[in-house]
Design a protein around this motif. Structure first.
Motif, short mmCIF file in Angstrom:
data_model
loop_
_atom_site.label_atom_id
_atom_site.label_comp_id
_atom_site.label_asym_id
_atom_site.label_seq_id
_atom_site.Cartn_x
_atom_site.Cartn_y
_atom_site.Cartn_z
N ALA A 39 0.86 -1.19 0.00
CA ALA A 39 0.00 0.00 0.00
C ALA A 39 0.89 1.23 0.00
N PRO A 40 0.79 2.07 -1.02
CA PRO A 40 1.62 3.28 -1.06
C PRO A 40 1.21 4.27 0.04
N ARG A 41 2.08 5.22 0.27
CA ARG A 41 1.83 6.24 1.30
C ARG A 41 0.49 6.91 1.14
N ILE A 79 -5.84 -2.68 10.19
CA ILE A 79 -4.64 -3.51 10.37
C ILE A 79 -4.11 -3.97 9.01
N ALA A 80 -5.01 -4.33 8.11
CA ALA A 80 -4.59 -4.80 6.78
C ALA A 80 -3.84 -3.72 6.01
N VAL A 81 -4.37 -2.50 5.98
CA VAL A 81 -3.68 -1.44 5.24
C VAL A 81 -2.35 -1.09 5.92
N ALA A 82 -2.29 -1.16 7.23
CA ALA A 82 -1.03 -0.90 7.93
C ALA A 82 0.01 -1.98 7.60
N ALA A 83 -0.43 -3.24 7.52
CA ALA A 83 0.50 -4.33 7.17
C ALA A 83 0.99 -4.14 5.73
N ARG A 84 0.09 -3.79 4.82
CA ARG A 84 0.50 -3.56 3.43
C ARG A 84 1.43 -2.36 3.32
N ARG A 85 1.22 -1.34 4.17
CA ARG A 85 2.12 -0.18 4.18
C ARG A 85 3.51 -0.60 4.64
N MET A 86 3.57 -1.46 5.66
CA MET A 86 4.86 -1.96 6.12
C MET A 86 5.55 -2.75 4.99
#
Length: 121
Positions: A19-21, A69-76
């Motif tokens: 997930a991009p910034r 949580i999912a978007v935060a994991a993809r951001r990581m």
């Protein structure tokens, strides 16, 4: 903004990929706005004060736990880190600061261990 929100909602429980910034931060802005609106509605319907509770806000928050949580994991993943780094959130203050540092980092260019970059269109 609309593309970021629809992408997060279409990947509601997808913890793989990147997930991009822009996607991450537009999503969090939308969540903040939504929770502010539901909090105002709760205040109008149920009143203010500790005994009134905020049932609408709580239900919305519960419904958004998984995509948050999912978007935060993809951001990581986008910065080349494992989603397990999100466990730093359980370390008071320091954990949140480290995660914030990771969230504001630019995306890794090209493919990484988590897939190809996912530009926000």
């Amino acid at each position: 903004m609309q593309a970021a929100i629809s992408r997060v909602l279409s990947n509601y429980a997808t913890f793989s990929g990147r997930a991009p910034r822009a996607e991450f931060w537009w999503w969090w802005l939308a969540v903040l706005i939504l929770l502010t609106i539901t909090s105002i509605i709760d205040g109008l319907i149920f009143g203010t004060g500790p005994e009134s509770g905020q049932p609408i806000s709580m239900l919305v928050s519960l419904g958004l736990i998984i995509p948050n949580i999912a978007v935060a994991a993809r951001r990581m993943h986008d910065v080349g880190k494992s989603g397990w780094w999100l466990l730093l959130a359980f370390i008071p203050i320091i954990g949140a600061l480290v995660l914030l540092y990771f969230y504001v980092q630019p995306s890794q260019e090209g493919d990484n261990a988590y897939g190809a970059p996912n530009p926000l269109t």
